[in-house]
Design a protein around this motif. Structure first.
Motif, PDB file in Angstrom:
ATOM      1  N   GLY A   1       0.771  -1.287  -0.104  1.00  0.00           N
ATOM      2  CA  GLY A   1      -0.037  -0.028   0.183  1.00  0.00           C
ATOM      3  C   GLY A   1       0.773   1.262  -0.007  1.00  0.00           C
ATOM      4  O   GLY A   1       0.730   2.116  -0.938  1.00  0.00           O
ATOM      5  N   ILE A   2       1.665   1.339   1.101  1.00  0.00           N
ATOM      6  CA  ILE A   2       2.329   2.620   1.174  1.00  0.00           C
ATOM      7  C   ILE A   2       3.371   3.176  -0.240  1.00  0.00           C
ATOM      8  O   ILE A   2       3.408   4.108  -0.311  1.00  0.00           O
ATOM      9  CB  ILE A   2       3.411   2.508   2.444  1.00  0.00           C
ATOM     10  N   LEU A   3       4.006   1.908  -0.724  1.00  0.00           N
ATOM     11  CA  LEU A   3       4.803   2.338  -1.847  1.00  0.00           C
ATOM     12  C   LEU A   3       4.053   2.846  -3.111  1.00  0.00           C
ATOM     13  O   LEU A   3       4.534   3.954  -3.663  1.00  0.00           O
ATOM     14  CB  LEU A   3       5.126   1.019  -2.380  1.00  0.00           C
ATOM     15  N   GLY A   4       2.749   2.528  -3.324  1.00  0.00           N
ATOM     16  CA  GLY A   4       1.915   3.236  -4.122  1.00  0.00           C
ATOM     17  C   GLY A   4       1.552   4.625  -3.713  1.00  0.00           C
ATOM     18  O   GLY A   4       1.484   5.594  -4.798  1.00  0.00           O
ATOM     19  N   VAL A   5       1.551   4.985  -2.530  1.00  0.00           N
ATOM     20  CA  VAL A   5       1.412   6.466  -2.066  1.00  0.00           C
ATOM     21  C   VAL A   5       2.611   7.338  -2.383  1.00  0.00           C
ATOM     22  O   VAL A   5       2.670   8.259  -3.123  1.00  0.00           O
ATOM     23  CB  VAL A   5       0.821   6.641  -0.736  1.00  0.00           C
ATOM     24  N   VAL A   6       3.711   6.872  -1.909  1.00  0.00           N
ATOM     25  CA  VAL A   6       5.116   7.583  -2.069  1.00  0.00           C
ATOM     26  C   VAL A   6       5.447   7.450  -3.729  1.00  0.00           C
ATOM     27  O   VAL A   6       5.786   8.445  -3.931  1.00  0.00           O
ATOM     28  CB  VAL A   6       6.143   6.479  -1.153  1.00  0.00           C
ATOM     29  N   MET A   7       5.199   6.487  -4.474  1.00  0.00           N
ATOM     30  CA  MET A   7       5.281   6.608  -5.966  1.00  0.00           C
ATOM     31  C   MET A   7       4.776   7.634  -6.461  1.00  0.00           C
ATOM     32  O   MET A   7       5.338   8.230  -7.268  1.00  0.00           O
ATOM     33  CB  MET A   7       5.074   5.254  -6.322  1.00  0.00           C
ATOM     34  N   GLY A   8       3.386   7.948  -5.890  1.00  0.00           N
ATOM     35  CA  GLY A   8       2.742   9.229  -6.486  1.00  0.00           C
ATOM     36  C   GLY A   8       3.180  10.335  -6.372  1.00  0.00           C
ATOM     37  O   GLY A   8       3.321  11.208  -7.046  1.00  0.00           O
ATOM     38  N   VAL A   9       3.635  10.664  -5.055  1.00  0.00           N
ATOM     39  CA  VAL A   9       4.202  11.871  -4.722  1.00  0.00           C
ATOM     40  C   VAL A   9       5.534  11.983  -5.491  1.00  0.00           C
ATOM     41  O   VAL A   9       5.973  12.995  -5.890  1.00  0.00           O
ATOM     42  CB  VAL A   9       4.663  12.112  -3.152  1.00  0.00           C
ATOM     43  N   ALA A  10       6.636  11.167  -5.694  1.00  0.00           N
ATOM     44  CA  ALA A  10       7.732  10.899  -6.585  1.00  0.00           C
ATOM     45  C   ALA A  10       7.295  11.353  -7.836  1.00  0.00           C
ATOM     46  O   ALA A  10       8.096  12.106  -8.441  1.00  0.00           O
ATOM     47  CB  ALA A  10       8.385   9.476  -6.174  1.00  0.00           C
ATOM     48  N   LEU A  11       6.443  11.011  -8.396  1.00  0.00           N
ATOM     49  CA  LEU A  11       6.015  11.229  -9.787  1.00  0.00           C
ATOM     50  C   LEU A  11       5.455  12.633  -9.709  1.00  0.00           C
ATOM     51  O   LEU A  11       5.910  13.347 -11.111  1.00  0.00           O
ATOM     52  CB  LEU A  11       4.692  10.241 -10.266  1.00  0.00           C
ATOM     53  N   VAL A  12       4.897  13.189  -8.990  1.00  0.00           N
ATOM     54  CA  VAL A  12       4.504  14.715  -8.959  1.00  0.00           C
ATOM     55  C   VAL A  12       5.960  15.612  -8.903  1.00  0.00           C
ATOM     56  O   VAL A  12       6.008  16.499  -9.604  1.00  0.00           O
ATOM     57  CB  VAL A  12       3.547  14.974  -7.931  1.00  0.00           C
ATOM     58  N   GLU A  13       6.856  15.085  -7.776  1.00  0.00           N
ATOM     59  CA  GLU A  13       8.303  15.832  -7.881  1.00  0.00           C
ATOM     60  C   GLU A  13       8.799  15.768  -9.206  1.00  0.00           C
ATOM     61  O   GLU A  13       9.722  16.699  -9.531  1.00  0.00           O
ATOM     62  CB  GLU A  13       9.034  15.071  -6.682  1.00  0.00           C
ATOM     63  N   SER A  14       8.641  14.595  -9.983  1.00  0.00           N
ATOM     64  CA  SER A  14       9.623  14.605 -10.980  1.00  0.00           C
ATOM     65  C   SER A  14       9.314  15.561 -12.038  1.00  0.00           C
ATOM     66  O   SER A  14       9.723  15.906 -13.063  1.00  0.00           O
ATOM     67  CB  SER A  14       9.287  13.266 -11.693  1.00  0.00           C
ATOM     68  N   LEU A  15       7.887  16.083 -12.038  1.00  0.00           N
ATOM     69  CA  LEU A  15       7.324  17.236 -12.817  1.00  0.00           C
ATOM     70  C   LEU A  15       7.979  18.430 -12.612  1.00  0.00           C
ATOM     71  O   LEU A  15       8.289  19.422 -13.702  1.00  0.00           O
ATOM     72  CB  LEU A  15       6.055  17.225 -12.811  1.00  0.00           C
ATOM     73  N   ARG A  16       8.592  18.581 -11.571  1.00  0.00           N
ATOM     74  CA  ARG A  16       9.477  19.863 -11.165  1.00  0.00           C
ATOM     75  C   ARG A  16       8.814  21.174 -11.596  1.00  0.00           C
ATOM     76  O   ARG A  16       9.289  22.195 -12.389  1.00  0.00           O
ATOM     77  CB  ARG A  16      10.980  20.107 -11.870  1.00  0.00           C
ATOM     78  N   GLY A  17       7.296  21.279 -11.434  1.00  0.00           N
ATOM     79  CA  GLY A  17       6.750  22.346 -11.668  1.00  0.00           C
ATOM     80  C   GLY A  17       5.962  22.485 -12.836  1.00  0.00           C
ATOM     81  O   GLY A  17       5.155  23.400 -13.170  1.00  0.00           O
ATOM     82  N   ARG A  18       6.318  21.567 -13.738  1.00  0.00           N
ATOM     83  CA  ARG A  18       5.495  21.599 -15.009  1.00  0.00           C
ATOM     84  C   ARG A  18       3.986  21.216 -14.853  1.00  0.00           C
ATOM     85  O   ARG A  18       3.875  20.179 -14.265  1.00  0.00           O
ATOM     86  CB  ARG A  18       6.411  20.490 -16.116  1.00  0.00           C
ATOM     87  N   ARG A  19       3.223  21.929 -15.546  1.00  0.00           N
ATOM     88  CA  ARG A  19       1.904  21.457 -15.532  1.00  0.00           C
ATOM     89  C   ARG A  19       1.346  20.630 -16.729  1.00  0.00           C
ATOM     90  O   ARG A  19       1.706  20.774 -17.935  1.00  0.00           O
ATOM     91  CB  ARG A  19       1.017  22.636 -15.511  1.00  0.00           C
ATOM     92  N   LEU A  20       0.846  19.384 -16.446  1.00  0.00           N
ATOM     93  CA  LEU A  20       0.360  18.720 -17.661  1.00  0.00           C
ATOM     94  C   LEU A  20      -1.275  19.123 -18.035  1.00  0.00           C
ATOM     95  O   LEU A  20      -1.735  20.068 -17.477  1.00  0.00           O
ATOM     96  CB  LEU A  20       0.056  17.118 -17.048  1.00  0.00           C
ATOM     97  N   SER A  21      -1.653  18.703 -19.002  1.00  0.00           N
ATOM     98  CA  SER A  21      -3.239  18.842 -19.536  1.00  0.00           C
ATOM     99  C   SER A  21      -3.880  18.389 -18.633  1.00  0.00           C
ATOM    100  O   SER A  21      -5.156  18.681 -18.647  1.00  0.00           O
ATOM    101  CB  SER A  21      -3.260  18.185 -20.763  1.00  0.00           C
ATOM    102  N   TYR A  22      -3.859  17.645 -17.720  1.00  0.00           N
ATOM    103  CA  TYR A  22      -4.611  17.329 -16.363  1.00  0.00           C
ATOM    104  C   TYR A  22      -3.806  17.360 -15.003  1.00  0.00           C
ATOM    105  O   TYR A  22      -2.584  17.416 -15.100  1.00  0.00           O
ATOM    106  CB  TYR A  22      -4.796  15.763 -16.636  1.00  0.00           C
ATOM    107  N   GLY A  23      -4.725  17.161 -14.094  1.00  0.00           N
ATOM    108  CA  GLY A  23      -4.073  17.544 -12.552  1.00  0.00           C
ATOM    109  C   GLY A  23      -3.924  16.240 -12.101  1.00  0.00           C
ATOM    110  O   GLY A  23      -4.270  15.228 -12.720  1.00  0.00           O
ATOM    111  N   ILE A  24      -3.156  16.004 -11.057  1.00  0.00           N
ATOM    112  CA  ILE A  24      -2.856  14.644 -10.588  1.00  0.00           C
ATOM    113  C   ILE A  24      -3.338  14.785  -8.959  1.00  0.00           C
ATOM    114  O   ILE A  24      -2.809  15.911  -8.331  1.00  0.00           O
ATOM    115  CB  ILE A  24      -1.248  14.376 -10.302  1.00  0.00           C
TER     116      ILE A  24
END
Length: 395
Positions: free
Chosen positions: A86-109
């Motif tokens: 369970g926890i891995l999936g949440v931490v992975m989600g945060v890491a993926l947002v961090e990887s964007l480094r402020g860039r905005r996609l056509s959808y939010g996360i």
């Protein structure tokens, strides 16, 4: 990045109700510490953070439109758990947002850490994701734990307002839900594959059976005159195993027995036994369940006792969304397609949104145990696959 994700999961494992082990049930005090750690990281990644009335931690990273992809899993654990279920999936989600480094996609996360999935404290699983889809009803809120505390009271004790549960329901502009999870089984390891794409989650039936005989003196009651509830229940447990082995893909488990009066010199008069039956085909599961319960009635009659049962969970098999699954498979070329025998929040979220799941290899097939582990290179592979998935969706 993979080392950081693993390190955060291990740090969260230290937030526990039981020193020396990882045990964290629905809205227990250690969940405050989990929220604090993840909140800080979410805020640094540019997310707005809140905790809804069911105790779900929710971090939102806006996009160029109102559309939103959900990424998440659960933050509670079974007793004496590992660090990654369970926890891995949440931490992975945060890491993926961090990887964007402020860039905005056509959808939010929106990254969601569900407050409850395991069903440990109240005997009812998926309380967090049920709130997200609007099915955390008054009956569930009235369920009590072993101390007599209800779900509603637990919510209030955590500092939340159960009257605001309606605000926890997902918005209509959600385009999908992605859950990254350890496999919790041996298949990927047996194939020497780091990742697998889930095609469906098996249906589940969970029951509690009550075997009632007659407690009596172990030394003075002849064998022929006994009404031993444990003897009957034991015979039935063996039949459960036999039925499960007869049907390909079926798994059936009696994982919990409570015996009364539980004394060495007293014939058991009462036994409570759990039953968990799972299969990817609902018709197969339902047929096996009928056989197993018929066996219980037959054995009880032979032993001169009574048996009754109550349903605790009836969850139909849930296929993953075809489009999202294909896009995920494109991001993981050559990954095997898998069936999940375990239940996941994705099966609840699927009631309201398209869902997809990515599995990581579980070394030794071990989960729900302190020895549960991941390989760092598998975490890195999952991270990169999910980044590619986000880019494919960005149209």
């Amino acid at each position: 990045m993979r080392q950081d994700i693993v390190a955060v999961c291990r740090a969260i494992a230290a937030f526990t109700e039981e020193p020396g082990y990882t045990t964290r049930t629905f809205l227990s005090p250690p969940m405050h510490d989990v929220h604090a750690l993840l909140r800080e990281r979410m805020l640094r990644a540019g997310m707005s953070v809140s905790v809804d009335a069911a105790g779900n931690l929710r971090g939102v990273y806006g996009g160029r439109t109102a559309r939103r992809l959900l990424i998440g899993s659960h933050l509670d654990t079974v007793p004496r758990a590992g660090a990654f279920d369970g926890i891995l999936g949440v931490v992975m989600g945060v890491a993926l947002v961090e990887s964007l480094r402020g860039r905005r996609l056509s959808y939010g996360i929106e990254v969601i850490g569900f407050s409850e999935e395991e069903g440990v404290r109240f005997g009812a699983p998926f309380l967090g994701s049920r709130a997200l889809v609007g099915t955390l009803d008054d009956e569930l809120l009235a369920k009590c734990d072993g101390s007599g505390c209800s779900v509603r009271e637990a919510i209030e004790q955590f500092g939340l307002d159960a009257a605001r549960l309606g605000e926890a329901v997902m918005s209509s502009d959600v385009i999908g839900y992605l859950e990254v999870h350890i496999e919790q089984g041996p298949v990927l390891e047996s194939l020497d594959c780091p990742l697998g794409v889930v095609e469906a989650i098996a249906g589940q039936s969970r029951y509690l059976l009550r075997w009632e005989g007659k407690a009596n003196h172990a030394g003075t009651t002849p064998m022929a005159l006994r009404r031993d509830a444990l003897t009957a229940a034991s015979r039935w447990v063996v039949r459960v195993e036999e039925v499960a082995r007869e049907l390909e893909g079926l798994v059936a488990t009696v994982g919990q027995l409570e015996v009364e009066p539980n004394a060495g010199n007293v014939i058991p008069g009462l036994v409570r036994a759990s039953l968990d039956v799972r299969h990817a085909g609902d018709a197969v599961r339902e047929t096996a369940l009928r056989r197993i319960l018929e066996e219980a009635r037959r054995i009880a009659g032979q032993c001169g006792i009574t048996v009754s049962w109550e349903q605790r969970l009836e969850q139909r098999a849930v296929p993953m969304d075809v489009r999202l699954t294909e896009l995920l498979a494109e991001a993981v070329p050559g990954a095997p397609r898998l069936m999940s025998g375990a239940g996941h929040d994705a099966m609840i979220v699927a009631q309201r949104a398209p869902v997809a799941m990515l599995f990581l290899r579980s070394p030794g097939g071990i989960s729900h145990h302190p020895d549960e582990a991941v390989q760092e290179e598998d975490v890195e592979a999952a991270y990169q696959a999910c980044r590619r998935f986000l880019e494919v969706l960005d149209v």
